[in-house]
Scaffold this active site. Structure first.
Site, PDB file in Angstrom:
ATOM      1  CG  HIS A 205      -1.598   1.320   1.469  1.00 50.29           C
ATOM      2  ND1 HIS A 205      -2.747   1.322   0.752  1.00 50.29           N
ATOM      3  CD2 HIS A 205      -1.381   2.221   2.176  1.00 50.29           C
ATOM      4  CE1 HIS A 205      -3.185   2.723   1.156  1.00 50.29           C
ATOM      5  NE2 HIS A 205      -2.438   3.415   2.025  1.00 50.29           N
ATOM      6  CD  GLU A 447      -1.114 -13.725 -17.695  1.00 51.90           C
ATOM      7  OE1 GLU A 447      -0.449 -13.177 -17.019  1.00 51.90           O
ATOM      8  OE2 GLU A 447      -2.220 -14.089 -17.151  1.00 51.90           O
ATOM      9  CG  ASP A 471       2.016 -14.523 -14.422  1.00 50.11           C
ATOM     10  OD1 ASP A 471       2.728 -15.169 -13.199  1.00 50.11           O
ATOM     11  OD2 ASP A 471       1.064 -13.969 -14.506  1.00 50.11           O
ATOM     12  CB  CYS A 518      -0.039  -5.120 -20.011  1.00 47.97           C
ATOM     13  SG  CYS A 518      -0.610  -6.889 -20.022  1.00 47.97           S
TER      14      CYS A 518
HETATM   15  C1  PEP Z   1       1.982 -10.289 -16.327  1.00 49.29           C
HETATM   16  O1  PEP Z   1       1.743 -11.400 -15.929  1.00 49.29           O
HETATM   17  O2  PEP Z   1       2.779  -9.869 -17.033  1.00 49.29           O
HETATM   18  C2  PEP Z   1       0.786  -9.479 -16.025  1.00 49.29           C
HETATM   19  C3  PEP Z   1       0.952  -8.274 -16.461  1.00 49.29           C
HETATM   20  O3  PEP Z   1      -0.053  -9.706 -15.119  1.00 49.29           O
HETATM   21  P1  PEP Z   1       0.158  -9.846 -13.354  1.00 49.29           P
HETATM   22  O4  PEP Z   1       1.606  -9.015 -13.076  1.00 49.29           O
HETATM   23  O5  PEP Z   1      -0.828  -8.988 -12.685  1.00 49.29           O
HETATM   24  O6  PEP Z   1       0.232 -11.324 -13.250  1.00 49.29           O
HETATM   25 MG    MG Z   2       0.013 -12.320 -15.149  1.00 49.65          MG
END
Ligand code: PEP
Ligand code: MG
Length: 599
Positions: A205, A447, A471, A518
């Protein structure tokens, strides 16, 4: 870790550098102000006679009521001051009355005939370990919120005055074991220069708030509250995750210069970040922001984001230890969509592990949650929870451009099933006469390695791919993303990862669908020439990273980046790729990043 630095000016007190986690960029120099937990950190256990049990439970109820009232007045003042932070406090308020927290403490006092402080400690320790066992680092950090809330109630139980951070009357750097949402929301930006905490990490947080408020922060330092004294002069280097205690004059001068250069550089790039990220050969790369909390949209807009490339929606499910209603979700999503309109908002459906989603249910602990009932797998098994969210998203989609993003997809069947849920949700909304938009783009996270291998088949079913490198790297290299022991092997530039990216982007191009990224990889300057050469359509990142990435993209050329890729794909190790990038782009990268080492 502690490192002694050479004394350049023979200071009387030795300069000490302590390393922690770089949680919010920036530099500040100032005096330390310790927020202590004195009075509530040592709790005694004693028995309560049966005839006094009602008094004891009432004592606990009074402390809860007092904490609730204090929270309520903070929520009011936060709404004027920080807007969105109030929602975190509201979450705290829900937790205060939650069965798992409130109900269990009362039960423990009554069943075990023990004092309220000890019962509260016992219940809190259990709740904390439940959160800590969660796989997702973001949710793991929520255990800190439980601790802080319990500490607050404890202060009211034992009658210790809490430190009112809002009343600090000099410019200081806060040092705490961990700052509670209540404490952070009292922060007066004119007084607090930086944060240092013993616990917490990038996704805690405090980390999120520090970045949103653009206050330099170094977290997870272990022993900062023991090593730093009130009024010690310190330097917080939020770029490198360094805290320098008793800095020498020379160190202060160096950091002041760095700060000056950073302020100038930031002013320049933020000003330019409102313009497109267009390469020298005219390609317009969209640079988007990742958000977890609705209020972070402000940071995306302020940093010139072209939209939201990833809206992680887990927070609302975990923070109240219950499931949010369709209307609650709709309100949050609508806020984000309206603020961003006409720019697109990519809402990712719940990406949660089995044990996380049912936080109150101890029977459902998985031995390997990263490979368990996570993301889309969980949602498809819980159509009640899934359709609630889908209906909220379809309703929000009538207020701007919404894209739906599905996490952890590894088969065509998962997409087909989701589309059935979407159709069903749309027809329910139709029957209820609610405003909605079913005509939205549907995409999947890439992912899981299976999704790369199956990309051609998956591409026929969706409008876009978004590569989740966090991931994808974990599953490709078999490296647990949260395990410090193997963190040195977690490398986005590993040739295996780069081959994955090449394959999936090629399929997307052949199939004519859009391809985005992302994961964290998209926001790191060193990776940008490769991502440009691969011709991704959008990169989505932490909002603070947007200006520098946009600036860097403007100095690059896609044609050259594509040729450069030929060399990259000849390399056999991450190290070799890294070296090659620095040989070719090192000068430009170091101009963009004042503290990045050049090799
Ligand atoms: C990822 O796995 O790259 C992703 C953007 O999702 P998270 O980090 O929320 O698993
Ligand atoms: Mg992910």
């Amino acid at each position: 870790m502690m490192v002694n630095k050479s004394n350049k000016q023979e200071p009387t007190i030795e300069e000490i550098s302590i390393t922690g986690i770089a949680a919010s960029p920036g530099i500040c120099i100032g005096k330390a102000y310790l927020v202590t937990t004195e009075g509530v950190d040592v709790v005694k256990r004693y028995s309560i006679e049966k005839k006094h049990l009602v008094e004891e439970t009432n004592r606990f109820k009074t402390a809860i009521k007092k904490t609730g009232d204090e929270l309520q007045s903070l929520i009011k003042s936060s709404k004027n001051k920080f807007n969105g932070h109030a929602s975190i406090l509201e979450t705290n308020q829900a937790l205060l009355k939650d069965k798992l927290f409130y109900g269990r403490t009362l039960e423990t006092i009554e069943n075990e005939r023990i004092n309220a402080e000890w019962a509260l400690k016992k219940v809190t320790d259990k709740l904390k370990s439940m959160f800590r066992e969660m796989e997702d680092p973001y949710l793991k950090e929520r255990s800190g919120e439980v601790t802080q809330l319990a500490m607050w109630v404890m202060r009211n139980l034992v009658g210790v005055e809490s430190i009112n951070i809002g009343k600090i009357d000099k410019r200081v750097i806060l040092i705490a074991s961990e700052l509670s949402p209540a404490e952070t929301s009292q922060i007066n930006l004119e007084k607090i220069k930086g944060f240092i905490t013993d616990r917490g990490g990038v996704v805690s947080h405090t980390g999120i708030i520090a970045r949103t408020l653009e206050i330099p922060a170094v977290l997870g330092m272990g022993n900062a509250t023991k090593m730093i004294q009130n009024d010690d002069v310190i330097v917080v280097d939020g770029f490198q995750g360094l805290v320098i205690v008793h800095p020498s004059e020379q160190t202060i001068i160096e950091y002041e210069e760095m700060n000056y250069r950073y302020a100038q550089f930031k002013a320049d790039i933020v000003r330019d970040s409102m313009c497109d990220a267009q390469t020298t050969d005219g390609v317009n790369l969209k640079i988007m922001g990742n958000i977890e909390l609705p209020e972070e949209v402000v940071a995306v807009n302020d940093n010139g984001g072209d939209g939201i490339g990833l809206y992680r929606t887990e927070f609302q499910y975990m923070s109240s230890l219950g499931y949010p209603t369709e209307d609650e979700l709709f309100d949050k999503y609508k806020d984000v969509v309206e603020v961003m309109a006409p720019k697109p908002v990519t809402i990712r459906t719940l990406d949660i592990n089995g044990d996380k989603a049912v936080a109150g249910n101890q029977d459902n602990i998985e031995t390997n949650p990263a490979l368990g009932l996570r993301g889309i797998r969980y949602c498809l098994q819980r159509p009640d929870i899934f359709s609630n969210q889908i209906r909220a998203i379809l309703r929000a989609a009538s207020f701007g451009e919404v894209r739906l993003l599905l996490p952890m997809i590894s088969s065509c069947a998962e997409i087909e099933e989701t589309k059935r849920v979407l159709d069903q949700a749309a027809s329910e909304l139709e029957k209820q006469g609610k405003q909605y938009n079913r005509d939205i783009k549907i995409g999947i996270m890439i992912e899981v390695p299976a999704a790369v291998i199956m990309a051609d088949a998956l591409a026929d079913k969706v409008d876009f791919f978004s590569i989740g490198t966090n991931d994808l790297i974990q599953y490709t290299l078999a490296i647990d993303r949260g395990n410090r022991e193997v963190a040195h092997l977690y490398h986005p530039l590993h040739p295996a990862v780069l081959r994955m990216l090449k394959k999936v982007t090629q399929v997307a191009k052949d199939k004519g669908i859009e391809i985005y990224m992302c994961g964290e990889m998209a926001g790191e300057l060193i990776n940008i020439p490769i991502l440009l050469g691969l011709e991704l359509d959008e990169l989505s990142m932490n909002p603070q990273a947007i200006p520098a990435v946009k600036c860097f993209v403007r100095s690059l050329n896609v044609g050259e980046a594509k040729t450069f890729l030929d060399e990259v794909y000849k390399q056999r190790s991450a190290k070799a790729v890294h070296r090659l990038i620095y040989e070719r782009y090192g000068d430009l990268i170091s101009q963009m990043n004042i503290t990045a080492p050049v090799s």
